[in-house]
Scaffold this active site. Structure first.
Site, mmCIF file in Angstrom:
data_model
loop_
_atom_site.group_PDB
_atom_site.id
_atom_site.type_symbol
_atom_site.label_atom_id
_atom_site.label_comp_id
_atom_site.label_asym_id
_atom_site.label_seq_id
_atom_site.Cartn_x
_atom_site.Cartn_y
_atom_site.Cartn_z
ATOM 1 N N GLY A 1 7.464 5.086 7.823
ATOM 2 C CA GLY A 1 6.604 6.244 8.064
ATOM 3 C C GLY A 1 6.854 6.810 9.444
ATOM 4 C CB SER A 2 4.905 9.115 11.499
ATOM 5 O OG SER A 2 3.703 8.409 11.668
ATOM 6 N N GLY B 1 3.950 3.833 13.206
ATOM 7 C CA GLY B 1 4.717 2.597 13.400
ATOM 8 C C GLY B 1 4.299 1.878 14.675
ATOM 9 C CD GLU C 1 13.990 3.836 7.468
ATOM 10 O OE1 GLU C 1 14.161 4.671 8.382
ATOM 11 O OE2 GLU C 1 14.096 4.098 6.261
ATOM 12 C CE LYS D 1 -1.747 2.724 3.138
ATOM 13 N NZ LYS D 1 -1.703 4.020 2.435
ATOM 14 C CB CYS E 1 13.126 8.809 7.670
ATOM 15 S SG CYS E 1 13.934 7.745 6.490
ATOM 16 C CD GLU F 1 10.264 12.543 11.112
ATOM 17 O OE1 GLU F 1 9.160 12.030 11.309
ATOM 18 O OE2 GLU F 1 11.183 11.971 10.501
HETATM 19 P P1 NDP Z 1 2.281 8.098 8.356
HETATM 20 O O1 NDP Z 1 3.341 7.418 9.098
HETATM 21 O O2 NDP Z 1 0.999 8.294 9.051
HETATM 22 O O3 NDP Z 1 1.958 7.289 7.002
HETATM 23 C C1 NDP Z 1 2.841 6.438 6.340
HETATM 24 C C2 NDP Z 1 2.049 5.323 5.663
HETATM 25 O O4 NDP Z 1 1.339 4.540 6.640
HETATM 26 C C3 NDP Z 1 0.979 5.821 4.705
HETATM 27 O O5 NDP Z 1 0.850 4.927 3.624
HETATM 28 C C4 NDP Z 1 -0.237 5.810 5.598
HETATM 29 O O6 NDP Z 1 -1.424 5.879 4.899
HETATM 30 C C5 NDP Z 1 -0.045 4.523 6.353
HETATM 31 N N1 NDP Z 1 -0.819 4.402 7.577
HETATM 32 C C6 NDP Z 1 -1.283 5.398 8.389
HETATM 33 N N2 NDP Z 1 -1.974 4.878 9.431
HETATM 34 C C7 NDP Z 1 -1.954 3.526 9.292
HETATM 35 C C8 NDP Z 1 -2.485 2.443 10.042
HETATM 36 N N3 NDP Z 1 -3.187 2.610 11.168
HETATM 37 N N4 NDP Z 1 -2.280 1.182 9.603
HETATM 38 C C9 NDP Z 1 -1.583 0.971 8.483
HETATM 39 N N5 NDP Z 1 -1.059 1.953 7.713
HETATM 40 C C10 NDP Z 1 -1.223 3.221 8.111
HETATM 41 O O7 NDP Z 1 2.846 9.447 7.816
HETATM 42 P P2 NDP Z 1 2.044 10.706 7.211
HETATM 43 O O8 NDP Z 1 2.059 10.546 5.738
HETATM 44 O O9 NDP Z 1 0.712 10.879 7.858
HETATM 45 O O10 NDP Z 1 2.995 11.915 7.658
HETATM 46 C C11 NDP Z 1 2.942 12.404 8.990
HETATM 47 C C12 NDP Z 1 4.326 12.626 9.546
HETATM 48 O O11 NDP Z 1 5.026 11.397 9.547
HETATM 49 C C13 NDP Z 1 5.190 13.564 8.733
HETATM 50 O O12 NDP Z 1 4.973 14.887 9.065
HETATM 51 C C14 NDP Z 1 6.574 13.103 9.106
HETATM 52 O O13 NDP Z 1 6.979 13.729 10.294
HETATM 53 C C15 NDP Z 1 6.403 11.621 9.344
HETATM 54 N N6 NDP Z 1 6.827 10.792 8.208
HETATM 55 C C16 NDP Z 1 7.988 10.108 8.334
HETATM 56 C C17 NDP Z 1 8.461 9.357 7.274
HETATM 57 C C18 NDP Z 1 9.740 8.621 7.363
HETATM 58 O O14 NDP Z 1 10.274 8.192 6.352
HETATM 59 N N7 NDP Z 1 10.271 8.422 8.548
HETATM 60 C C19 NDP Z 1 7.749 9.265 5.996
HETATM 61 C C20 NDP Z 1 6.500 10.007 5.988
HETATM 62 C C21 NDP Z 1 6.089 10.732 7.063
HETATM 63 P P3 NDP Z 1 -2.063 7.371 4.696
HETATM 64 O O15 NDP Z 1 -1.279 7.978 3.606
HETATM 65 O O16 NDP Z 1 -3.462 7.131 4.367
HETATM 66 O O17 NDP Z 1 -1.940 8.082 6.020
#
Ligand code: NDP
Length: 489
Positions: free
Chosen positions: A235-236, A240, A258, A182, A293, A392
């Site tokens: 992701g965040s 996570g 990660e 996804k 990240c 962050e």
């Molecule tokens: P998220 O961590 O919320 O999202 C990353 C991915 O996880 C997206 O595909 C998201 O879908 C999905 N996701 C969200 N909630 C769930 C869940 N309960 N179960 C399974 N999958 C889920 O990041 P955001 O895009 O909302 O960004 C928010 C903050 O996260 C940023 O401001 C930044 O600080 C941080 N971030 C960090 C990253 C990194 O590489 N470390 C990358 C991106 C963001 P959806 O898009 O629908 O939310």
């Protein structure tokens, strides 16, 4: 000529399941172009029943197609062909540049080659790394025999859609698994094309599937699905933690996470040439508009070199220009959307209320409409508990802190929450190695900042920055489970 007209690009706005495009019938999600905020497409979100279909077909495909049981070199050959198709494809760069924050120049120069090379690296892993023969009693043979999990659920963020997909799919597929991926709902297009190319390369239908939708609906259904045996997420930190908990309560499946970072760039007085060091620091926090990240967003600089380095960085920050990602002259990424821009603004405001002082930047570039291009920002006068140091931000914001001796520098470099990466800039081997030992982070870069093309070097965080590794042999091994075998003879 790399520039293109974004209105003339046809977008694959759907799911890719069992080698077939599907549109689904769930909630409709509007996808906007990050560069100008214009609508790009409407996505029909995959609900739990479509996720169930994708995972069930993936499970069947991995068992019946022979992907898990074929000679590993055969899997490697398919992955190599896939990498070649990705590297040569004319559609992929446009989909990535239009739908994400990456300028077309960067996509062609970095993102596509990096994605293809990561897949080639894992193609090679397929028949190189194995289990172990264990030192048991002489009359026994003890072995650790790896096998694929079956279906791996992968969830990727919006900041590097293609390379993040390659980091998840490369090791999982090389090890003989199927993947249901996804991508972020904000950047859904390029991974579908990537999956089409996998089919063209000979990957059996159903072994790689893409489901589109929000985390709350599609992501959580994927994590909870009983046939998903492992989850790999980038992701965040907050999401996570949620995923780890969902995985624990829905089958006790392992997770690779990660997550976020707040990485220090520790600069000693003896760092060397100021322009060179400033260039490294600058790239470390402005690449992809700071939306990485690994971004090195905390400058911790020794007092002697501080005025000159800050002055050079301030000057360099003024050279950035916004430009839409489909223009070949653009080099600087917009923030992904209005929500992310509001977050950057809110943290800067809170930082200033607690003593922070903006040296340069601090706001959006004017005249970019609904494209949220943020000016590279230096924030001085911040203590360790300032929100800009703690949180962050995921934007091009560098906090500046000054230290006198090594002990103080190392204390500032360590972070209570995060531990993803760190940069140490010094000509002294003693400073460098003591910092390497002293900073709690999964990666320490010395006299550089950022990854290289050495895919053998894994990446992954300590503390709130994650669990497990992406890249390297470690990511391949984490896509297998190990059976202990003991034979008496
Ligand atoms: P998220 O961590 O919320 O999202 C990353 C991915 O996880 C997206 O595909 C998201 O879908 C999905 N996701 C969200 N909630 C769930 C869940 N309960 N179960 C399974 N999958 C889920 O990041 P955001 O895009 O909302 O960004 C928010 C903050 O996260 C940023 O401001 C930044 O600080 C941080 N971030 C960090 C990253 C990194 O590489 N470390 C990358 C991106 C963001 P959806 O898009 O629908 O939310």
């Amino acid at each position: 000529m790399l520039s293109f007209d974004p209105d003339k690009v046809s977008l694959p706005a759907g799911h890719y399941i069992n080698g077939v495009h599907q549109h689904g019938a769930g909630n409709s999600l509007l996808v906007k172009r990050p560069s100008d905020g214009k609508p790009a497409a409407e996505l029909a979100e995959a609900d739990a029943s479509l996720v169930d279909e994708a995972v069930t077909l993936a499970d069947r495909a991995v068992k019946e197609s022979g992907w898990a049981s074929c000679p590993p070199r055969q899997r490697g050959a398919v992955l190599r062909r896939w990498a070649d198709l990705i590297a040569a494809d004319s559609e992929l760069p446009r989909l990535e540049a239009l739908g994400s924050t990456r300028p077309i120049h960067d996509v062609i120069q970095h993102e596509i080659p990096f994605t293809a090379e990561a897949i080639r690296f894992y193609a090679e892993c397929a028949d190189k790394f194995s289990g172990d023969v264990l030192p048991t009693r002489a009359a026994s043979l003890g072995m650790l025999v790896p096998e694929p999990y079956g279906v791996i659920g992968a969830i990727t963020p919006w900041n590097f859609p293609l390379s993040m997909a390659s980091w998840k799919c490369g090791p999982a597929l090389a090890a003989g698994n199927a993947v249901v991926l996804k991508p972020s709902e904000l950047t859904p297009f390029s991974t579908v094309r990537m999956a089409e190319l996998a089919t063209e390369a000979g990957l059996p239908a159903g072994v790689l599937n893409i489901v589109q939708g929000s985390g709350a609906v599609t992501g959580s259904a994927l994590v909870a699905h009983p046939l998903v045996r492992k989850v790999s997420f980038t992701g965040s930190t907050q999401t996570g933690a949620r995923i780890m908990s969902d995985a624990a309560f829905n089958g006790m499946k392992p997770v690779t996470l990660e997550l976020g970072g707040k990485s220090p760039q520790l600069v000693f007085d003896d760092a060397g040439d100021i322009d060179e060091v400033a260039g490294r620091i600058l790239r470390g926090f402005t690449a992809n508009g700071g939306q990485a990240c690994v971004a090195g967003t905390r400058l911790i600089v020794q007092r002697g070199i501080a005025p000159q380095l800050i002055e050079t960085l301030t000057r360099l920050c003024q050279n950035f220009r916004p430009g839409v990602t489909w223009d070949e002259t653009s080099r600087y990424a917009p923030l992904i959307d209005a929500r992310q821009a509001a977050k950057v603004q809110q943290v800067i405001r809170a930082a200033c209320q607690q003593g922070g002082e903006i040296l340069v930047g601090g706001e959006r570039f004017a005249g970019t409409g609904e494209g949220y291009f943020w000016q590279p920002t230096l924030l001085a006068g911040v203590s360790q508990d300032n929100p800009a140091v703690q949180e962050e931000i995921f934007g091009p914001v560098l906090t500046v802190q000054i230290f006198d001796d090594e002990e103080e520098g190392l204390a500032l470099a360590s972070h209570p929450t995060y531990g993803l990466c760190s940069g140490v800039h010094t000509k002294s081997i003693d400073h460098a190695l003591r910092a390497m030992r002293g900073i709690a982070a999964g990666t320490v870069w010395i006299n550089r900042y950022g990854r290289s093309g050495d895919f053998i070097v894994p990446t992954g965080g300590f503390q709130g920055s994650g669990i497990g590794k992406d890249l390297g042999r470690q990511a391949f091994e984490a896509c297998q489970r190990y059976k202990s075998v003991l034979i008496d003879f």
